[in-house]
Every structure is written in structure tokens, then in C-alpha cells.
Design a protein around this motif. Structure first.
Motif, mmCIF file in Angstrom:
data_model
loop_
_atom_site.group_PDB
_atom_site.id
_atom_site.type_symbol
_atom_site.label_atom_id
_atom_site.label_comp_id
_atom_site.label_asym_id
_atom_site.label_seq_id
_atom_site.Cartn_x
_atom_site.Cartn_y
_atom_site.Cartn_z
ATOM 1 N N GLU A 128 0.833 -1.200 0.000
ATOM 2 C CA GLU A 128 0.000 0.000 0.000
ATOM 3 C C GLU A 128 0.867 1.250 0.000
ATOM 4 O O GLU A 128 0.839 2.035 -0.924
ATOM 5 C CB GLU A 128 -0.981 0.007 1.191
ATOM 6 N N LEU A 132 -5.690 3.985 -0.444
ATOM 7 C CA LEU A 132 -5.648 2.813 -1.322
ATOM 8 C C LEU A 132 -6.273 3.028 -2.702
ATOM 9 O O LEU A 132 -5.862 2.395 -3.660
ATOM 10 C CB LEU A 132 -6.338 1.633 -0.636
ATOM 11 N N GLU A 155 4.835 -12.852 11.715
ATOM 12 C CA GLU A 155 4.337 -12.392 13.008
ATOM 13 C C GLU A 155 3.245 -11.351 12.804
ATOM 14 O O GLU A 155 3.475 -10.326 12.160
ATOM 15 C CB GLU A 155 5.518 -11.783 13.777
ATOM 16 N N ASN A 205 -1.200 -11.872 7.984
ATOM 17 C CA ASN A 205 -1.904 -13.021 7.420
ATOM 18 C C ASN A 205 -1.740 -13.037 5.900
ATOM 19 O O ASN A 205 -2.702 -12.902 5.157
ATOM 20 C CB ASN A 205 -3.387 -12.935 7.825
ATOM 21 N N ASP A 264 1.007 -15.618 16.162
ATOM 22 C CA ASP A 264 -0.283 -14.943 15.987
ATOM 23 C C ASP A 264 -1.156 -15.265 17.192
ATOM 24 O O ASP A 264 -0.818 -16.133 18.001
ATOM 25 C CB ASP A 264 -0.968 -15.406 14.682
ATOM 26 N N THR A 312 -5.059 -18.474 11.788
ATOM 27 C CA THR A 312 -5.321 -17.760 10.538
ATOM 28 C C THR A 312 -5.086 -18.670 9.334
ATOM 29 O O THR A 312 -4.569 -19.781 9.467
ATOM 30 C CB THR A 312 -4.367 -16.570 10.412
ATOM 31 N N GLU A 369 4.684 -11.407 22.807
ATOM 32 C CA GLU A 369 5.761 -11.544 21.820
ATOM 33 C C GLU A 369 7.140 -11.181 22.366
ATOM 34 O O GLU A 369 8.124 -11.851 22.029
ATOM 35 C CB GLU A 369 5.490 -10.698 20.568
ATOM 36 N N ALA A 393 -11.464 -4.621 -5.166
ATOM 37 C CA ALA A 393 -11.494 -5.780 -4.276
ATOM 38 C C ALA A 393 -10.919 -5.382 -2.931
ATOM 39 O O ALA A 393 -9.701 -5.390 -2.736
ATOM 40 C CB ALA A 393 -10.692 -6.932 -4.892
ATOM 41 N N GLY A 394 -11.797 -5.016 -2.004
ATOM 42 C CA GLY A 394 -11.307 -4.688 -0.665
ATOM 43 C C GLY A 394 -11.725 -3.318 -0.178
ATOM 44 O O GLY A 394 -10.896 -2.513 0.233
ATOM 45 N N ASN A 421 -9.956 -5.052 8.711
ATOM 46 C CA ASN A 421 -8.941 -5.997 8.235
ATOM 47 C C ASN A 421 -9.366 -7.418 8.621
ATOM 48 O O ASN A 421 -10.525 -7.770 8.448
ATOM 49 C CB ASN A 421 -7.545 -5.618 8.763
ATOM 50 N N PRO A 459 -10.985 -11.585 -0.928
ATOM 51 C CA PRO A 459 -10.739 -10.817 -2.147
ATOM 52 C C PRO A 459 -9.524 -11.296 -2.930
ATOM 53 O O PRO A 459 -9.502 -11.217 -4.156
ATOM 54 C CB PRO A 459 -10.558 -9.375 -1.658
ATOM 55 N N THR A 464 -7.338 -12.036 -7.136
ATOM 56 C CA THR A 464 -6.310 -11.122 -7.663
ATOM 57 C C THR A 464 -5.069 -11.880 -8.112
ATOM 58 O O THR A 464 -4.860 -13.032 -7.726
ATOM 59 C CB THR A 464 -5.910 -10.082 -6.595
#
Ligand SMILES: Nc1nc2c(c(=O)[nH]1)N[C@H]1C(S)=C(S)[C@@H](COP(=O)(O)OP(=O)(O)OC[C@H]3O[C@@H](n4cnc5c(=O)[nH]c(N)nc54)[C@H](O)[C@@H]3O)O[C@H]1N2
Ligand SMILES: Nc1nc2c(c(=O)[nH]1)N[C@H]1C(S)=C(S)[C@@H](COP(=O)(O)OP(=O)(O)OC[C@H]3O[C@@H](n4cnc5c(=O)[nH]c(N)nc54)[C@H](O)[C@@H]3O)O[C@H]1N2
Ligand code: SF4
Ligand SMILES: [Mo]
Length: 758
Positions: free
Chosen positions: A148, A304, A389, A392, A417, A421, A470, A638-639, A647, A730, A734
Motif C-alpha cells: 500500500e 488505497l 508475526e 496473514n 499470531d 489464521t 511476543e 477488491a477490498g 482488516n 478478495p 487477484t
């Protein structure tokens, strides 16, 4: 509560805890009541100096994050048949250290990729991971920013050597390009500020977006641009500014470096023609450009909609020229350069390349769209393993099928995590983190200008059984890999018990004596200063180093925020405030003019010429936006951010009371032509895959443009453990080769698609 307690605290204030929201980069302050390991009540925190009581609708659902059926409760190891078995932490740390250490010894540590490091509310794991990466000799990293913002970072690096931020609260004209702050925020108290702008006849809002968003509804100038043609619309606006003599010559002479070739190019822009290509009215583009030229102050934010679309990096450049050519920098209501407590990303100027494809590495991050190519195949320099870490990638990066193939091709994947996921399911080892409300956490997203507020969240709950924060995971991994011996830390531990000044001297002396400790400093701080804060606050130790760096780098700004002390004492004072003031601390305060001193270009001026992008801009002349093809007549964004997306932080679909499947939005004319009913089912086909969704007919879209939300398509187990996918993921649709040539940013807002009624 006893009667005595009630009398002392009639409002029940003692029952409320101070924290913050973790669902977007703004991290609004929250007041919460808790019970039984989860949230009971949640409201905005009026004492938070940044958000001042503001929230949107999303944090009301935080209990779905804190407890859900996908939360991990034990380290897991993959069996040969692909299922997972629980193992204890000692075994997990030992085996992960052996496996990754083995890959380092055999192939070199640079063959282990680091991905992630934090999401919208948690950056401490990433900061502590620096130590693990160092002992393993890892050199390459990537995360969601590299799909992004890296194009924008690169442009900012070229032009400013720093990252200017918008001051919408004070701006006369606010501009949003491919950004819908009503839902996605991106600056504090977005809806309050947007409404205030809309109500004030002396202020203007300019929005460029193919969809008439909630933000666009409030705009004075709304450009419902043809998807993917912003470079033309922005080019036309810049053309008007130059051709009508509306640029700020005085500002340019004083603060910018050579502009000649740029102004020449802009003077030749065929404004009417570019407006036609972008399908925006020329008279309105001219009027908006004049408004920009005349305004006392202008602030601009892209997101975006132009980053994840054709000409991504060029768009970021043109967007910045809008405010620089009109002199909107270094004053109230314009663009300014603030301070950092910790750095979110690395240098943008160093010229590193990826090991296999030789692609640009921007701010230390490999473009996400190149990752699969850097793993798959038999190139000797390909990645062999990954440490992932708080990210996803199997869901959030382009071309999920190929991303899965790449993860499966690695010799070892370790995932840290909180949840099971899509990425964790492909790991060899899964290390469960404690949730973001079970440990100290914070983010290093921009803290605001002229007043920078930083908030460390204190833990609200005990770590869920089987999980570790963590920083503890990284410290154990570093120790297992031989980075330090516990017994070597005794002196530092004792020094920490005698106070910050003693600790500071001891720590500098220790680093001078053992230079190899520099690279693992985060975990050393954790084990020494951190332990002296008490185990539950130990992760806060890193803020001591951050506070020292901040105080050394911006002593005047820190003093203006009310801190006193010389040298390291100033940093100590800042640290004390960070760990005690739960509602957030004003850490620096600046006069606007400081922005000019913070330009980090070699000339100390804003650089206007970026040869690569000037060339791309000049090529626009011969580019006609690609017509719709008969196979794929639609452009799919898409998104899309909606009130029902955050998210992939919420995995439990129970959170989503409305739009539970994440509808495909389509305009009435297209729906009618295709025989699609509101709420009816549709098939979406791209060159990569097919998916099914429910349709939502809305007149906010242009014909030929459809949208799907982000964050859907996650698998979630029902009561019997049966996993079902809710909504469309999504990135099944792509492909990774649809991306910006310079920064590799995916064109997720510009996916060619076919839509059919089912
Ligand atoms: N509610 C909610 N808020 C969020 C998030 C979330 O998941 N949910 N995620 C957070 C994150 S990680 C991010 S990065 C931000 C993203 O925040 P935004 O970028 O604002 O979010 P999007 O909705 O993805 O895209 C913004 C707009 O781009 C428009 N767009 C699509 N194609 C084009 C185009 O060709 N040109 C132009 N000019 N515009 C186009 C879309 O119509 C949309 O209105 O949101 C953050 N905030
Ligand atoms: N097609 C398409 N794809 C997109 C987008 C789009 O608009 N369209 N948007 C993109 C954008 S802008 C972004 S930012 C990404 C976001 O996608 P990702 O970077 O993958 O990030 P998140 O969904 O924010 O969640 C990150 C992970 O953090 C985990 N997590 C939560 N709390 C903790 C914790 O305390 N510790 C640890 N270790 N883990 C935790 C969550 O379970 C989740 O797996 O998606 C991108 N993908
Ligand atoms: S604006 Fe962002 S941080 Fe604030 S409450 Fe909404 S999701 Fe949370
Ligand atoms: Mo993002």
C-alpha cells in the motif's frame, strides 16, 4: 461494590479501565469495563488527548477479538499428515531455534524471510523481533505496508526525506484522493472534522473517488473519476495551476529545488483531453484547482484508491505536487513533518534489491507482490524459511492460491499470531501470542502534529493460558539461539533496581564492552529494565530506549511538551510519563515552522524532480485508459472499507450484524442489464478465479464499477469445530503481476471482472 466504595466513587469510575482501540491506525482512546476475561462495556475516553472521547462504531465489538473460537491456546507443531499437535513452550522454543538455526547454518540467515511485525494496534512484537532477526542473521523483511504505502514512502523520501502529515482540523481546503475517511479514518476524529468542514461555508472539501462515498456526500467538489485514471485528473489539476499562473512562486523560490522541467511538462498538459480521459468535468477541475491556488491552507491525504490502482507511485507524486506547488507546507492547516518515538519503517534512500528478482526494496521492505517469486523456483538465493508475526499473507496478499503454494514450498514456516489464521494453518510451528489487551502494547503510527501524543496500553487481562507476549517469545528464542546468557545479565538487572540513571549508565557501559549486544538490545532491555517494572509490564522496557532516542533527537520539542532534564534525564522523564499516563502523553510539541528544518533532502529543500516519474507522467500523453473488454467488462475494487470491516482482526463472523456476507456493490443500470436483484446472488469471475456473493444495488457507483469489502472470506469454526468460510476472500480473485512497475503495489482496486446473476 460495598456501600462505602459507592459513596467514595458514585459514578463507578474505579470500574473503568483506560485503553485504546486496535482496529485502525488512529487508536482512539477507550474506557472499558471488563468481566470474566472479556469486555463488558466500551466507550470513548474523553481524557485521551488525541481522540477526546471520539470513537466510531467498531470498537463496540472488541469482545469478538478478545475471545473467539479461533484463538490459539498452545504452541502447535505440524505433524506429517498436516494436522497439528500441541507441544509445550520449552519444546516449541527449542525446536524453532533448531530449525531456523539449522537453515541459517546451511543456507545463510538471509534466506529466512521476516513477514509482518504488527497490525493496526500492535507494533511491539515487530520491535522485539529485531533481536531474533539479528541472531538468525536475517536480512530481508516485508509486511502489509509494502502493498500500500511503500510507493508513497519512496516519493516522500525523494521529495522531503521525511513524511509530511495533513492538518485537516485547521485546513481551509481538505483533499481526499482514493480515500474514504468516513469509514477508514486515517486521521483522528475523522467524522467530527469532516462534518465541521462541510458545515463551514469558508472551508472546502475536495474528494476524488469513483464511488460516491459517505465522504463524497459531504464534498464541495466531488470528482467521480473513471477508476484507475487519477493520474489524468491530477495531471489536469496541476496543468491548470501552472497554465493559469496559480502556483506559489515565492514559496517555490525559497523552499524547493529546481522545478524547471516539471513546470515545462505541466505547462503542456492538455487539460481538456485529460479531463475527458478521467471522465471528470473540465470546468469543475479548473474551479477546484483555483480553489487550491487561492486557499490560505490546503491538506491532502491519499490512500488505497490511488495506491492500489494503475500509476500508483506516479499518483502519489502528483498528489504531493498539488500542495507543494501551492505552497501548502510548514504552516497551520497544511502539511507538516512531525516527530517519531519509534520508527515504523527503515530508510527509503538506500538502494537494496531483492535477492531473486532484483526488485527495489523500499524502506527496508520487499514488495508483497514479489514475495512468491522470491520463494518459488530453484534460484539459489530464494527464501527457504519464514518467520511470520501478526500478519496473514495467505489471505491479505495478492493471489492467495500462489501465496499458499509459496508458503508450502518453504522448508520451515513459523507463525506468531493470536488466531488460527489462513497463514497459521500452513505453518510448521505456531507460537500463540497473548492478545493485545493481555500485554503492554502500542503503535508507532504518526502521533500528530504540532502535538504528538503517544499512548502505551497497559494489560487489562491476564495472558490467556498457553499464550505468551511476543517480547517474551523473542527473548526466549534469542536465548535459545545463544544470543545471551541469563547469568550475564545480573549486573544490568541490579542496576535497573537502583533506578533509571544507574541503569542508563550500566547499559551504555555494557554495550560498549560487548558490541554484539547492540543488535539484541530489545530483549536485553526486556530481561533487565523490563523485569524491574514487574513481569506484566516488562515489554514496556523498549520505550525507555525509544524515549532516549526521541529526547536526544528532538530535545526542544520534548521540553515544549513539558518535560525537564538534561541529557539522558530528559529521556528518563519521557519514559516515566509513557509508562504511567495511561490515557496517552503529549511527548513533543512543535512550532509549525520546524517542518522546514526537518526536510532531510541533501539540499535541505523540497525536491520536485523525480526523473522516473516525470518520464511516466510524460508517457500519459499517449495513453488512452484501457477500454472494458468483453470477457471482463467490469472493474472490481477488491477490498472496500466499510463499517463492517476491520482488516482480519475480527475472525468471528458473529461480529458483523449487517452485511454479514460482505455484498458485491453494483449500480442499478448494470444490475438491471444483468438481471441482478438486490440481495440476489451473483458470480464474480476474474482471470484468476471465481467467487459468489450477494448483490447490493446502490446508485453510489458508476456503471462498470463494482466493489467487494476487505477482511471477509475468513474461515471460522462452528460449535462442532467445522470450519466454514464467510464471504469472499478478495485475494482469491487477484494476481500478483498486476502491480506498479516501481514499488510493486498491487492493483487491488482495479481488478478486471465479469459479473453474472445466479
Ligand atoms: N472500517 C475500516 N476502516 C479501516 C480498515 C478496515 O478494514 N475497515 N482498514 C484500515 C487500513 S489497513 C487501511 S490501509 C485504510 C484504507 O482506507 P481507504 O483507502 O480509505 O479504504 P478503501 O475503501 O480500501 O479505499 C478508499 C477509496 O478508494 C476508492 N477507489 C477505488 N478505485 C479508485 C480509483 O481508481 N481512484 C480513486 N480516486 N479512488 C478509488 C474506493 O471507492 C474507496 O472509497 O483503512 C483503515 N481503516
Ligand atoms: N484485495 C485486497 N487485499 C488487501 C487489501 C485490500 O484493500 N484489498 N488491503 C490490504 C491492507 S491495506 C492491509 S493493511 C492488509 C491487512 O492484512 P494483514 O497485514 O494480514 O493484517 P491484519 O488483518 O490487520 O491482521 C494481522 C494479523 O494480526 C493478528 N493479531 C492480532 N493481534 C495480535 C497480537 O497481539 N499478536 C500477534 N502476533 N498477532 C496478532 C491477527 O490475528 C491477524 O492474523 O490487507 C491488505 N489486503
Ligand atoms: S476510528 Fe479507528 S481507532 Fe478509532 S474507534 Fe474507529 S476503528 Fe477504533
Ligand atoms: Mo492498510
Amino acid at each position: 461494590m460495598t456501600n462505602l466504595e459507592k459513596a467514595a466513587d458514585p459514578e463507578g469510575q474505579a470500574l473503568w479501565h483506560t485503553t485504546a482501540c486496535i482496529l485502525c491506525s488512529i487508536n482512539c482512546g477507550l474506557q472499558v469495563r471488563i468481566d470474566n476475561g472479556n469486555f463488558l462495556k466500551i466507550k470513548g475516553d474523553r481524557n485521551n488527548p488525541r481522540s477526546r472521547g471520539y470513537t466510531c462504531e467498531k470498537p463496540a465489538g472488541l469482545r469478538y477479538y478478545q475471545a473467539n473460537r479461533d484463538r490459539l491456546t498452545s504452541p502447535l507443531r505440524r505433524r506429517a499428515d498436516g494436522t497439528f499437535e500441541e507441544i509445550d513452550w520449552d519444546t516449541a522454543i527449542r525446536e524453532v531455534a533448531e530449525r531456523l538455526g539449522g537453515i541459517r547454518d546451511e543456507h545463510g540467515g538471509e534466506k529466512i524471510l521476516y513477514y509482518g511485525g504488527g497490525g493496526q494496534g500492535n507494533h511491539l512484537g515487530g520491535a522485539y523481533s529485531a533481536a531474533t532477526r539479528r541472531v538468525l542473521g536475517m536480512r530481508y523483511a516485508s509486511n502489509a505496508l509494502a502493498q500500500e504505502k511503500t510507493g508513497e514512502f519512496w516519493v516522500e523520501g525523494q521529495m522531503f526525506g521525511a513524511r509530511p502529515e495533513p492538518d485537516f482540523e485547521n485546513a481551509e481546503v481538505s483533499v481526499f484522493i482514493g480515500k474514504n475517511p468516513w469509514h477508514s479514518h486515517g486521521f483522528e476524529r475523522a467524522r467530527v472534522t469532516l462534518r465541521a468542514i462541510a458545515k463551514d461555508p469558508n472551508r472546502s472539501l475536495i474528494v476524488m473517488d469513483p464511488r460516491r462515498t459517505e465522504t463524497a456526500e459531504l464534498a464541495d467538489f466531488f470528482f467521480q473519476v473513471r477508476p484507475g485514471t487519477d493520474a489524468f485528473a491530477l495531471g489536469a489539476m496541476l496543468g491548470v495551476l501552472v497554465q493559469e499562473g496559480r502556483i506559489d512562486q515565492d514559496f517555490m523560490a525559497r523552499h524547493t529545488a529546481d522545478a524547471g522541467p516539471l513546470l515545462q511538462l505541466l505547462s503542456e498538459v492538455p487539460v481538456a483531453e485529460y479531463c475527458r480521459r478521467a471522465d471528470v468535468p473540465e470546468d469543475r477541475i479548473r474551479a477546484a484547482a483555483r480553489r487550491l491556488g487561492e486557499a490560505e491552507s490546503v491538506a491532502v491525504l491519499e490512500d488505497l484508491g490511488i495506491e492500489m490502482a494503475p500509476h500508483s507511485t506516479l499518483n502519489s507524486y502528483l498528489q504531493k505536487l498539488l500542495y507543494v506547488l501551492t505552497g501548502n507546507f510548514g504552516r497551520p492547516g497544511t502539511m507538516n513533518i512531525g516527530t517519531h518515538l519509534g520508527k515504523l519503517f527503515g530508510e527509503s534512500k538506500t538502494d537494496r534489491r531483492t535477492p531473486v528478482g532484483g526488485h527495489r526494496i523500499i524502506t527496508g521492505l520487499i514488495a508483497c507482490n514479489h514475495l512468491a517469486d522470491e520463494i518459488l523456483g530453484d534460484h539459489p538465493d530464494r527464501f527457504r524459511a519464514a518467520l511470520i508475526e501478526s500478519g496473514n499473507p495467505a489471505h491479505s496478499l495478492a493471489d492467495s492460491a500462489r501465496m499458499r503454494e509459496a508458503l508450502d514450498a518453504l522448508e520451515c514456516v513459523v507463525v506468531i499470531d493470536v488466531a488460527m489464521t489462513e497463514t497459521a494453518r500452513r505453518a510448521d510451528y505456531i507460537l500463540p501470542g497473548s492478545s493485545q489487551y493481555e500485554k503492554p502494547e502500542a503503535t508507532f503510527f504518526g502521533g500528530g502534529f504540532p502535538d504528538h501524543v503517544f499512548q502505551m496500553r497497559h494489560p487489562l487481562f491476564e495472558p490467556a493460558p498457553g499464550t505468551l507476549p511476543e517480547p517474551e517469545i523473542h527473548s526466549r528464542l534469542v536465548a535459545a539461539l545463544g544470543g545471551y546468557l541469563y547469568e550475564d545479565l545480573t549486573d544490568l538487572r541490579l542496576a535497573a533496581e537502583s533506578g533509571l540513571p544507574a541503569f542508563g549508565s550500566a547499559f551504555s557501559a555494557a554495550l560498549a564492552e560487548r558490541p554484539e549486544w547492540g543488535g539484541i538490545a530489545p530483549v536485553l532491555l526486556y530481561e533487565t529494565l523490563g523485569r524491574s517494572l514487574g513481569d506484566s509490564l516488562a515489554p514496556a522496557a523498549l520505550f525507555w530506549a525509544a524515549a532516549q532516542t526521541c529526547a536526544a533527537r528532538y530535545p526542544d520539542s520534548v521540553r515544549r511538551a513539558g518535560f525537564v532534564g538534561e541529557g539522558a534525564r530528559l529521556g528518563d522523564a519521557l519514559f516515566e510519563a509513557i509508562i504511567t499516563r495511561r490515557e496517552g502523553v503529549l511527548i513533543t510539541s512543535d512550532p509549525y515552522s520546524v517542518s522546514f528544518d526537518r526536510l532531510e533532502t541533501s539540499e535541505g529543500r523540497i525536491r520536485l524532480l523525480i526523473p522516473e516519474l516525470l518520464e511516466e507522467f510524460s508517457l500519459l500523453r499517449d495513453e488512452e485508459p484501457a477500454p472494458a473488454s468483453s470477457d471482463f467488462p467490469f472493474i472490481l475494487a477488491a477490498g472496500e472499507r466499510r463499517g463492517t470491516t476491520a482488516n482480519t482482526i475480527f475472525r468471528d463472523p458473529g461480529w458483523r450484524k449487517k452485511d454479514s456476507e460482505g455484498a458485491l456493490r453494483i449500480c442499478p443500470a448494470d444490475a438491471e442489464e444483468l438481471g441482478i436483484a438486490n440481495g440476489g446472488r451473483v458470480r464474480i469471475t476474474t482471470k484468476r478465479a471465481r467467487a459468489e456473493a450477494v448483490a447490493e444495488i446502490t446508485d453510489t457507483l458508476r456503471p462498470g464499477h463494482v466493489t467487494l469489502p476487505n477482511g471477509l472470506g475468513l474461515g471460522y469454526p462452528d460449535k462442532d469445530g467445522q470450519r466454514t468460510v464467510h464471504g469472499v476472500a478478495p485475494n482469491e480473485l487477484t494476481v500478483s503481476e498486476d502491480r506498479d512497475w516501481l514499488a510493486g503495489t498491487p492493483w487491488h482496486k482495479h481488478v478486471r471482472a465479469r459479473i453474472e446473476a445466479l
